[in-house]
Design a protein around this motif. Sequence first.
Motif, PDB file in Angstrom:
ATOM      1  N   LEU A 283       0.834  -1.206   0.000  1.00 53.36           N
ATOM      2  CA  LEU A 283       0.000   0.000   0.000  1.00 53.36           C
ATOM      3  C   LEU A 283       0.868   1.255   0.000  1.00 53.36           C
ATOM      4  O   LEU A 283       0.542   2.242  -0.673  1.00 53.36           O
ATOM      5  CB  LEU A 283      -0.930  -0.010   1.212  1.00 53.36           C
ATOM      6  CG  LEU A 283      -2.085  -1.016   1.145  1.00 53.36           C
ATOM      7  CD1 LEU A 283      -2.743  -1.169   2.508  1.00 53.36           C
ATOM      8  CD2 LEU A 283      -3.112  -0.581   0.096  1.00 53.36           C
ATOM      9  N   ARG A 284       1.975   1.246   0.738  1.00 55.55           N
ATOM     10  CA  ARG A 284       2.887   2.390   0.729  1.00 55.55           C
ATOM     11  C   ARG A 284       3.431   2.637  -0.674  1.00 55.55           C
ATOM     12  O   ARG A 284       3.497   3.783  -1.140  1.00 55.55           O
ATOM     13  CB  ARG A 284       4.045   2.141   1.689  1.00 55.55           C
ATOM     14  CG  ARG A 284       3.720   2.232   3.157  1.00 55.55           C
ATOM     15  CD  ARG A 284       4.924   1.807   3.968  1.00 55.55           C
ATOM     16  NE  ARG A 284       4.670   1.779   5.402  1.00 55.55           N
ATOM     17  CZ  ARG A 284       5.336   0.996   6.248  1.00 55.55           C
ATOM     18  NH1 ARG A 284       6.283   0.182   5.791  1.00 55.55           N
ATOM     19  NH2 ARG A 284       5.053   1.020   7.539  1.00 55.55           N
ATOM     20  N   GLU A 285       3.829   1.558  -1.332  1.00 57.76           N
ATOM     21  CA  GLU A 285       4.386   1.696  -2.676  1.00 57.76           C
ATOM     22  C   GLU A 285       3.341   2.218  -3.658  1.00 57.76           C
ATOM     23  O   GLU A 285       3.642   3.082  -4.493  1.00 57.76           O
ATOM     24  CB  GLU A 285       4.938   0.352  -3.151  1.00 57.76           C
ATOM     25  CG  GLU A 285       6.167  -0.103  -2.392  1.00 57.76           C
ATOM     26  CD  GLU A 285       6.604  -1.502  -2.783  1.00 57.76           C
ATOM     27  OE1 GLU A 285       6.069  -2.027  -3.781  1.00 57.76           O
ATOM     28  OE2 GLU A 285       7.466  -2.071  -2.084  1.00 57.76           O
ATOM     29  N   GLU A 286       2.123   1.720  -3.565  1.00 55.65           N
ATOM     30  CA  GLU A 286       1.068   2.185  -4.448  1.00 55.65           C
ATOM     31  C   GLU A 286       0.752   3.658  -4.200  1.00 55.65           C
ATOM     32  O   GLU A 286       0.527   4.425  -5.145  1.00 55.65           O
ATOM     33  CB  GLU A 286      -0.202   1.343  -4.251  1.00 55.65           C
ATOM     34  CG  GLU A 286      -0.089  -0.082  -4.747  1.00 55.65           C
ATOM     35  CD  GLU A 286       0.030  -0.163  -6.261  1.00 55.65           C
ATOM     36  OE1 GLU A 286      -0.418   0.766  -6.967  1.00 55.65           O
ATOM     37  OE2 GLU A 286       0.586  -1.171  -6.751  1.00 55.65           O
ATOM     38  N   ALA A 287       0.735   4.060  -2.933  1.00 61.83           N
ATOM     39  CA  ALA A 287       0.462   5.465  -2.613  1.00 61.83           C
ATOM     40  C   ALA A 287       1.570   6.369  -3.129  1.00 61.83           C
ATOM     41  O   ALA A 287       1.300   7.468  -3.645  1.00 61.83           O
ATOM     42  CB  ALA A 287       0.290   5.636  -1.102  1.00 61.83           C
ATOM     43  N   ALA A 288       2.824   5.934  -3.000  1.00 63.58           N
ATOM     44  CA  ALA A 288       3.950   6.744  -3.490  1.00 63.58           C
ATOM     45  C   ALA A 288       3.894   6.880  -5.010  1.00 63.58           C
ATOM     46  O   ALA A 288       4.132   7.975  -5.556  1.00 63.58           O
ATOM     47  CB  ALA A 288       5.270   6.112  -3.056  1.00 63.58           C
ATOM     48  N   GLU A 289       3.573   5.790  -5.707  1.00 63.43           N
ATOM     49  CA  GLU A 289       3.473   5.861  -7.165  1.00 63.43           C
ATOM     50  C   GLU A 289       2.307   6.741  -7.591  1.00 63.43           C
ATOM     51  O   GLU A 289       2.406   7.520  -8.533  1.00 63.43           O
ATOM     52  CB  GLU A 289       3.310   4.459  -7.748  1.00 63.43           C
ATOM     53  CG  GLU A 289       3.231   4.439  -9.268  1.00 63.43           C
ATOM     54  CD  GLU A 289       3.125   3.039  -9.837  1.00 63.43           C
ATOM     55  OE1 GLU A 289       2.649   2.915 -10.983  1.00 63.43           O
ATOM     56  OE2 GLU A 289       3.503   2.080  -9.138  1.00 63.43           O
ATOM     57  N   TRP A 290       1.175   6.607  -6.891  1.00 61.39           N
ATOM     58  CA  TRP A 290       0.017   7.453  -7.197  1.00 61.39           C
ATOM     59  C   TRP A 290       0.370   8.930  -7.033  1.00 61.39           C
ATOM     60  O   TRP A 290      -0.008   9.755  -7.869  1.00 61.39           O
ATOM     61  CB  TRP A 290      -1.153   7.094  -6.275  1.00 61.39           C
ATOM     62  CG  TRP A 290      -2.234   8.126  -6.312  1.00 61.39           C
ATOM     63  CD1 TRP A 290      -3.222   8.257  -7.237  1.00 61.39           C
ATOM     64  CD2 TRP A 290      -2.409   9.218  -5.394  1.00 61.39           C
ATOM     65  NE1 TRP A 290      -3.995   9.351  -6.958  1.00 61.39           N
ATOM     66  CE2 TRP A 290      -3.525   9.949  -5.836  1.00 61.39           C
ATOM     67  CE3 TRP A 290      -1.725   9.625  -4.249  1.00 61.39           C
ATOM     68  CZ2 TRP A 290      -3.981  11.089  -5.158  1.00 61.39           C
ATOM     69  CZ3 TRP A 290      -2.165  10.752  -3.575  1.00 61.39           C
ATOM     70  CH2 TRP A 290      -3.289  11.473  -4.021  1.00 61.39           C
ATOM     71  N   ARG A 291       1.109   9.266  -5.984  1.00 64.40           N
ATOM     72  CA  ARG A 291       1.465  10.659  -5.763  1.00 64.40           C
ATOM     73  C   ARG A 291       2.266  11.217  -6.943  1.00 64.40           C
ATOM     74  O   ARG A 291       2.088  12.363  -7.359  1.00 64.40           O
ATOM     75  CB  ARG A 291       2.268  10.780  -4.453  1.00 64.40           C
ATOM     76  CG  ARG A 291       2.964  12.102  -4.208  1.00 64.40           C
ATOM     77  CD  ARG A 291       2.078  13.317  -4.354  1.00 64.40           C
ATOM     78  NE  ARG A 291       0.946  13.299  -3.454  1.00 64.40           N
ATOM     79  CZ  ARG A 291      -0.264  13.764  -3.772  1.00 64.40           C
ATOM     80  NH1 ARG A 291      -0.501  14.223  -4.990  1.00 64.40           N
ATOM     81  NH2 ARG A 291      -1.247  13.731  -2.911  1.00 64.40           N
ATOM     82  N   GLN A 292       3.138  10.402  -7.516  1.00 63.03           N
ATOM     83  CA  GLN A 292       3.956  10.851  -8.644  1.00 63.03           C
ATOM     84  C   GLN A 292       3.131  11.035  -9.911  1.00 63.03           C
ATOM     85  O   GLN A 292       3.476  11.870 -10.756  1.00 63.03           O
ATOM     86  CB  GLN A 292       5.082   9.842  -8.905  1.00 63.03           C
ATOM     87  CG  GLN A 292       6.095   9.740  -7.769  1.00 63.03           C
ATOM     88  CD  GLN A 292       6.847  11.034  -7.542  1.00 63.03           C
ATOM     89  OE1 GLN A 292       7.231  11.715  -8.485  1.00 63.03           O
ATOM     90  NE2 GLN A 292       7.047  11.383  -6.283  1.00 63.03           N
ATOM     91  N   THR A 293       2.067  10.264 -10.066  1.00 65.56           N
ATOM     92  CA  THR A 293       1.328  10.259 -11.330  1.00 65.56           C
ATOM     93  C   THR A 293      -0.058  10.887 -11.233  1.00 65.56           C
ATOM     94  O   THR A 293      -0.798  10.878 -12.217  1.00 65.56           O
ATOM     95  CB  THR A 293       1.182   8.818 -11.846  1.00 65.56           C
ATOM     96  OG1 THR A 293       0.456   8.043 -10.872  1.00 65.56           O
ATOM     97  CG2 THR A 293       2.547   8.183 -12.069  1.00 65.56           C
ATOM     98  N   SER A 294      -0.431  11.443 -10.080  1.00 64.08           N
ATOM     99  CA  SER A 294      -1.765  11.997  -9.905  1.00 64.08           C
ATOM    100  C   SER A 294      -2.068  13.060 -10.961  1.00 64.08           C
ATOM    101  O   SER A 294      -1.259  13.965 -11.198  1.00 64.08           O
ATOM    102  CB  SER A 294      -1.904  12.621  -8.507  1.00 64.08           C
ATOM    103  OG  SER A 294      -3.113  13.362  -8.409  1.00 64.08           O
ATOM    104  N   PRO A 295      -3.233  12.979 -11.624  1.00 62.89           N
ATOM    105  CA  PRO A 295      -3.592  13.999 -12.611  1.00 62.89           C
ATOM    106  C   PRO A 295      -3.647  15.405 -12.027  1.00 62.89           C
ATOM    107  O   PRO A 295      -3.458  16.389 -12.742  1.00 62.89           O
ATOM    108  CB  PRO A 295      -4.978  13.547 -13.094  1.00 62.89           C
ATOM    109  CG  PRO A 295      -5.064  12.101 -12.746  1.00 62.89           C
ATOM    110  CD  PRO A 295      -4.241  11.919 -11.515  1.00 62.89           C
ATOM    111  N   ALA A 296      -3.886  15.498 -10.723  1.00 55.62           N
ATOM    112  CA  ALA A 296      -3.983  16.814 -10.085  1.00 55.62           C
ATOM    113  C   ALA A 296      -2.626  17.491  -9.916  1.00 55.62           C
ATOM    114  O   ALA A 296      -2.556  18.649  -9.518  1.00 55.62           O
ATOM    115  CB  ALA A 296      -4.671  16.684  -8.727  1.00 55.62           C
ATOM    116  N   ASN A 297      -1.535  16.783 -10.232  1.00 56.10           N
ATOM    117  CA  ASN A 297      -0.196  17.401 -10.145  1.00 56.10           C
ATOM    118  C   ASN A 297      -0.053  18.567 -11.110  1.00 56.10           C
ATOM    119  O   ASN A 297       0.764  19.463 -10.885  1.00 56.10           O
ATOM    120  CB  ASN A 297       0.889  16.370 -10.433  1.00 56.10           C
ATOM    121  CG  ASN A 297       1.063  15.358  -9.313  1.00 56.10           C
ATOM    122  OD1 ASN A 297       0.575  15.558  -8.197  1.00 56.10           O
ATOM    123  ND2 ASN A 297       1.708  14.239  -9.607  1.00 56.10           N
TER     124      ASN A 297
END
Length: 303
Positions: A283-297
């Motif tokens: 879950l930590r890894e998925e959250a970190a990857e999501w943060r990098q690729t979030s459309p809201a970035n």
Amino acid sequence: MQPFRAIAVFYHVARLNSIVGAAAQLNVTPSAVSQQLKALEEQIGTTLITRRGRNVGLTEAGERYFEMISDKVEGIMRATDAMQGRQQQATLIIRATPTISSKWLLPRLTRFMERMPDTNLRIDGTNEPVDFARDNVDLEIRHGLGGWPGLYTEPLTEERFVPVCAPDVAGAASLSAADLLRLPRIRSVKAQVQWQAWAEAQELGAVAEARLSFDRSHMAIDAACLGHGVALESELMIEAELIAGRLVVPVAQTPLLQVATQWLVCPRSNLQRHRVTRLIEWLREEAAEWRQTSPANSLEYLK
């Protein structure tokens, strides 16, 4: 040599933080569980379990003992199942709200199955917080602001709350903040960030009550996709809709309203179990990857 039955009883009590829950799982009475625990403590020569009314916890010695035996007990149970021809895989039970279950967790489950092929996963999608002394749940993704005494808590990630609507309602970056507030608004009742906070960050003062309100965020998101108005939602929950273009952010700039509202929660004793720690690591890894690729970035935030 310690009797395996007493050790197995201790394992189940420590895993569930409940004598009653362990008794139900072992199909014996709570009194029989207590007797086995007492016999084990007498043989080891130290107290393993603390009792405060209905609540059960581990002493420091109990935590060390559980850490030493948990993998071995699970191995013995798996070996017994295999010899009996059942070949049962271990099952992890995770509780999460319906919104994060369907909007964030479900699209990522293929990678979980690849990471842990020897483990079954059951997702209990409900808003009811886990009572770890009663419920057979290994890990919870709990909605809130943290601070639950006696439990291990870790933020999944920080989220940004942004206004979104269907492109038929307003195009991306096409409105001013004041114009946006003239649109029909949708409210998620239990969201940690509300429309008034967004308006105040834009220095727009008080806002009228939203005409549509939902106590489930996934319903508010679906209502926005259907063109019923503009919703203020966490980027964590609207990832798929933003990527697919079903939702857009109708303002060019939005306040940076950032908070952690989703938390990994479990008894500290569960952290001694290898499968639970592997689930948390995933879950930590998925959250970190999501943060990098979030459309809201890509949005421009007013700080």
